[in-house]
Design a protein around this motif. Structure first.
Motif, mmCIF file in Angstrom:
data_model
loop_
_atom_site.group_PDB
_atom_site.id
_atom_site.type_symbol
_atom_site.label_atom_id
_atom_site.label_comp_id
_atom_site.label_asym_id
_atom_site.label_seq_id
_atom_site.Cartn_x
_atom_site.Cartn_y
_atom_site.Cartn_z
ATOM 1 N N ALA A 112 2.623 -10.796 -2.177
ATOM 2 C CA ALA A 112 1.615 -9.725 -2.324
ATOM 3 C C ALA A 112 2.337 -8.555 -2.723
ATOM 4 O O ALA A 112 3.459 -8.680 -2.816
ATOM 5 N N LEU A 113 1.987 -7.799 -3.978
ATOM 6 C CA LEU A 113 2.904 -5.790 -4.261
ATOM 7 C C LEU A 113 2.192 -5.482 -2.725
ATOM 8 O O LEU A 113 1.599 -4.910 -2.755
ATOM 9 N N LEU A 114 3.618 -5.209 -2.345
ATOM 10 C CA LEU A 114 3.002 -4.043 -0.877
ATOM 11 C C LEU A 114 3.547 -3.046 -1.385
ATOM 12 O O LEU A 114 5.529 -2.725 -2.165
ATOM 13 N N ASN A 115 2.948 -1.384 -1.797
ATOM 14 C CA ASN A 115 2.989 -0.464 -2.495
ATOM 15 C C ASN A 115 3.289 1.316 -0.916
ATOM 16 O O ASN A 115 2.405 1.086 -0.339
ATOM 17 N N GLY A 116 4.294 1.383 -2.034
ATOM 18 C CA GLY A 116 4.131 2.400 -0.503
ATOM 19 C C GLY A 116 3.970 3.980 -1.395
ATOM 20 O O GLY A 116 4.452 4.108 -2.489
ATOM 21 N N ILE A 117 2.919 4.539 -1.016
ATOM 22 C CA ILE A 117 2.518 5.566 -1.615
ATOM 23 C C ILE A 117 2.076 7.235 -0.468
ATOM 24 O O ILE A 117 2.394 6.473 0.587
ATOM 25 N N ASP A 118 1.675 8.231 -1.452
ATOM 26 C CA ASP A 118 1.453 9.467 -0.349
ATOM 27 C C ASP A 118 0.060 9.780 -0.429
ATOM 28 O O ASP A 118 -0.197 9.818 -1.565
ATOM 29 N N PRO A 119 -0.591 9.003 0.425
ATOM 30 C CA PRO A 119 -2.190 8.980 0.957
ATOM 31 C C PRO A 119 -3.085 10.748 0.292
ATOM 32 O O PRO A 119 -3.670 10.956 -0.618
ATOM 33 N N GLU A 120 -2.335 11.729 0.011
ATOM 34 C CA GLU A 120 -2.323 12.882 0.151
ATOM 35 C C GLU A 120 -2.579 13.135 -1.881
ATOM 36 O O GLU A 120 -2.744 14.036 -1.949
ATOM 37 N N LEU A 121 -1.110 12.264 -2.043
ATOM 38 C CA LEU A 121 -1.364 12.985 -3.681
ATOM 39 C C LEU A 121 -1.849 11.468 -4.561
ATOM 40 O O LEU A 121 -1.613 11.837 -5.773
ATOM 41 N N GLU A 122 -2.281 10.570 -3.601
ATOM 42 C CA GLU A 122 -2.299 8.862 -4.606
ATOM 43 C C GLU A 122 -3.409 9.211 -5.028
ATOM 44 O O GLU A 122 -3.755 8.601 -6.924
ATOM 45 N N ALA A 123 -4.838 10.053 -5.258
ATOM 46 C CA ALA A 123 -5.879 10.264 -5.830
ATOM 47 C C ALA A 123 -5.835 10.533 -7.147
ATOM 48 O O ALA A 123 -6.653 10.682 -7.866
ATOM 49 N N LYS A 124 -4.918 11.046 -7.223
ATOM 50 C CA LYS A 124 -4.431 11.984 -8.588
ATOM 51 C C LYS A 124 -3.815 10.852 -9.476
ATOM 52 O O LYS A 124 -4.075 11.280 -10.842
ATOM 53 N N VAL A 125 -3.482 9.536 -8.964
ATOM 54 C CA VAL A 125 -2.524 8.453 -10.072
ATOM 55 C C VAL A 125 -3.603 7.294 -10.271
ATOM 56 O O VAL A 125 -3.347 6.482 -10.525
ATOM 57 N N SER A 126 -4.747 7.152 -8.973
ATOM 58 C CA SER A 126 -5.153 6.070 -8.598
ATOM 59 C C SER A 126 -7.056 6.088 -8.192
ATOM 60 O O SER A 126 -6.904 7.505 -7.872
ATOM 61 N N ILE A 127 -7.100 5.632 -8.178
ATOM 62 C CA ILE A 127 -9.307 5.350 -8.067
ATOM 63 C C ILE A 127 -9.364 4.511 -6.106
ATOM 64 O O ILE A 127 -9.968 3.877 -6.241
ATOM 65 N N ILE A 128 -8.296 4.538 -5.731
ATOM 66 C CA ILE A 128 -8.242 3.282 -4.407
ATOM 67 C C ILE A 128 -9.346 4.052 -3.336
ATOM 68 O O ILE A 128 -10.211 3.980 -2.896
ATOM 69 N N ASP A 129 -9.266 5.266 -3.784
ATOM 70 C CA ASP A 129 -10.332 5.971 -2.337
ATOM 71 C C ASP A 129 -11.107 6.078 -2.899
ATOM 72 O O ASP A 129 -11.944 5.621 -1.835
ATOM 73 N N GLU A 130 -10.820 5.559 -3.684
ATOM 74 C CA GLU A 130 -12.706 5.552 -4.705
ATOM 75 C C GLU A 130 -13.535 4.038 -3.594
ATOM 76 O O GLU A 130 -14.706 3.904 -3.917
ATOM 77 N N HIS A 131 -12.604 3.430 -3.755
ATOM 78 C CA HIS A 131 -13.245 2.105 -3.739
ATOM 79 C C HIS A 131 -12.927 1.695 -2.207
ATOM 80 O O HIS A 131 -12.524 -0.195 -1.482
ATOM 81 N N MET A 132 -13.082 1.698 -1.103
ATOM 82 C CA MET A 132 -12.422 1.375 0.269
ATOM 83 C C MET A 132 -13.990 0.998 0.447
ATOM 84 O O MET A 132 -14.893 2.143 0.725
ATOM 85 N N VAL A 133 -14.074 -0.467 1.391
ATOM 86 C CA VAL A 133 -14.894 -0.806 2.034
ATOM 87 C C VAL A 133 -14.663 -0.481 3.429
ATOM 88 O O VAL A 133 -15.777 -0.337 4.056
ATOM 89 N N LYS A 134 -13.980 -0.076 3.655
ATOM 90 C CA LYS A 134 -12.994 -0.243 5.659
ATOM 91 C C LYS A 134 -12.426 0.566 5.429
ATOM 92 O O LYS A 134 -11.538 0.076 5.190
ATOM 93 N N GLY A 135 -12.213 1.472 6.877
ATOM 94 C CA GLY A 135 -11.553 1.943 6.911
ATOM 95 C C GLY A 135 -10.996 3.050 5.755
ATOM 96 O O GLY A 135 -11.892 3.975 5.392
ATOM 97 N N SER A 136 -10.074 4.163 6.067
ATOM 98 C CA SER A 136 -9.990 5.009 4.583
ATOM 99 C C SER A 136 -8.462 5.396 4.292
ATOM 100 O O SER A 136 -7.314 5.139 5.005
ATOM 101 N N LEU A 137 -7.744 6.238 3.035
ATOM 102 C CA LEU A 137 -6.582 6.189 3.064
ATOM 103 C C LEU A 137 -6.084 6.615 3.832
ATOM 104 O O LEU A 137 -4.893 6.855 3.996
ATOM 105 N N GLN A 138 -6.562 7.430 4.258
ATOM 106 C CA GLN A 138 -6.301 8.539 5.088
ATOM 107 C C GLN A 138 -5.638 8.334 6.590
ATOM 108 O O GLN A 138 -5.006 9.057 6.804
#
Length: 414
Positions: A112-138
């Motif tokens: 797979a493709l492993l992405n290093g992100i900043d959880p605080e800033l990622e919401a500005k460029v991605s919708i991943i935080d809206e599609h978490m089904v378990k756990g959280s981005l934080q």
């Protein structure tokens, strides 16, 4: 006032009840065919627009609109991010480091493709935080080496929250013990689900953990992910950003990674529209048949009108008006049915699935489990214009035949 007489006669012919039931049946078939063609075309194009919207929101919500890559890294990404974010049209900027890895758990292996992100800033460029089904981005931080996996990837590895996952990089370490692969164990802290192939091909860790994994100097990242207020401007806007940011930087945008997918959808939409236009063309051909038979049936009336002073052009106008009335009635009926269908097709299909206990779209195969629909009034406008043009063209030959009726020949045996 006499100039409106052909229009009045044409409308009267269109509304009149006919003794010839066969002509009435053909006329009804023309109206029904036009209504069906227009309605089906509106509904199908709305569904295609719905799929296009879902793809755009989900896939391009996860994939960056554009990426600014360092050469090889961005030395001071915070300053570069502030510079980029101040430019017009930019919605957000977030740091990014990525690597192709092989994931291994006790029960499975998957690349797979492993992405290093900043959880605080990622919401500005991605919708991943809206599609978490378990756990959280934080839950991602640079202390515990946590990782977030796509739902399908987690199923393949057969892991759940709290389990360990080992990431193996395609690089080797040389030591006194020999050559060993570079690897790191992570703890699963979250699972996301957006659909399509992204759920089986993406994983996220903290950007600082990614830097440690790839042995980057402290405070450096490989790239900046950038989102725009208009994603279609990304291919040109990213070059302006590259010129504004110091250094010999590289760029990429969504058209290079997923542009073929959206081009394929647009081509499918165009081809389906052309095929469904054939339904309208067949209905227009029925108008030709209807008017030819009406002209034959009304030859005596045509002859009388000609003797009363109607010109050939006015006779043509009579039957053009009749044909256009039939076409307009069918098109408007199809417009009403099509708009109602496009606005309610999702609910109707959902109700039908519940009643019949079946599922048309499997979320494991398709990226959504429901039939999306988005009514585009520009498409509706083009459909109605096309139907009107076909209707007008269909009336020309029968109307021309009517204008060539000779009064003396038509009244000879009356």
């Amino acid at each position: 006032m006499f100039n409106f007489l052909p229009v009045r006669i044409g409308l009267r012919y269109a509304r009149a009840k006919r003794n010839n039931h066969f002509i009435s049946f053909i006329s009804f078939s023309s109206i029904a065919g036009l209504a069906l063609g227009v309605a089906v075309l509106i509904v199908v194009l709305s569904v295609m627009n719905g799929f296009d919207r879902e793809l755009r929101q989900r896939i391009l919500g996860m994939v960056p609109h554009a990426t600014l890559w360092g050469s090889p890294n961005l030395l001071n990404w915070q300053a570069d991010a502030q510079l980029v974010e101040a430019l017009p049209g930019v919605l957000g900027v977030a740091p990014h480091t990525q690597a192709q890895v092989m994931f291994q758990s006790k029960k499975g292996v998957q690349g797979a493709l492993l992405n290093g992100i900043d959880p605080e800033l990622e919401a500005k460029v991605s919708i991943i935080d809206e599609h978490m089904v378990k756990g959280s981005l934080q839950a991602l931080n640079d202390q515990s080496f946590g990782i977030i996996l796509g739902e399908q990837l987690a199923k393949i590895l057969r892991v759940k929250l709290g389990d360990k996952v080992t990431a193996i990089l395609p690089e080797a370490n040389v030591s006194i013990a020999g050559i060993t692969p570079r690897l790191k164990r992570f703890t699963l802290v979250g699972i996301f689900k957006v659909g399509a192939e992204l759920d089986s091909s993406l994983a996220y860790i903290h950007v600082n953990d990614a830097a440690k994994l790839k042995r980057l100097p402290k405070g450096q990242v490989e790239a900046l992910r950038i989102s725009f207020d208009n994603l279609f401007k990304a291919p040109t806007a990213i070059w302006e950003i590259a010129r504004a940011v110091p250094g010999q930087n590289r760029v990429s945008d969504w058209t290079k990674t997923h542009g073929n997918l959206f081009q394929a959808i647009q081509m499918e939409k165009t081809m389906i529209a052309l095929l469904l236009l054939l339904i309208i063309a067949v209905a227009a051909f029925n108008i030709v048949s209807t008017l030819v038979m009406v002209v034959t049936d009304k030859q005596t009336d045509i002859a009388i009108l000609r003797t009363m002073g109607l010109t050939s052009g006015q006779v043509m106008c009579v039957f053009i008006v009749q044909g256009v009335f039939i076409g307009a009635f069918g098109s408007i009926l199809g417009l009403i049915l099509g708009v109602l269908g496009a606005l309610n097709v999702s609910a109707v299909i959902s109700w039908f699935e519940k009643v019949m206990n079946i599922q048309f779209l499997n979320a494991d195969v398709y990226f959504i489990s429901y039939l999306p629909s988005e009514l585009n009034w520009q498409d509706v406008k083009l459909i109605m214009i096309s139907a009107f043009i076909m209707t007008v063209l269909a009336t020309i030959y029968p109307a021309w035949r009517a204008s060539k009726v000779q009064p003396a020949e038509a009244l000879r045996y009356e």
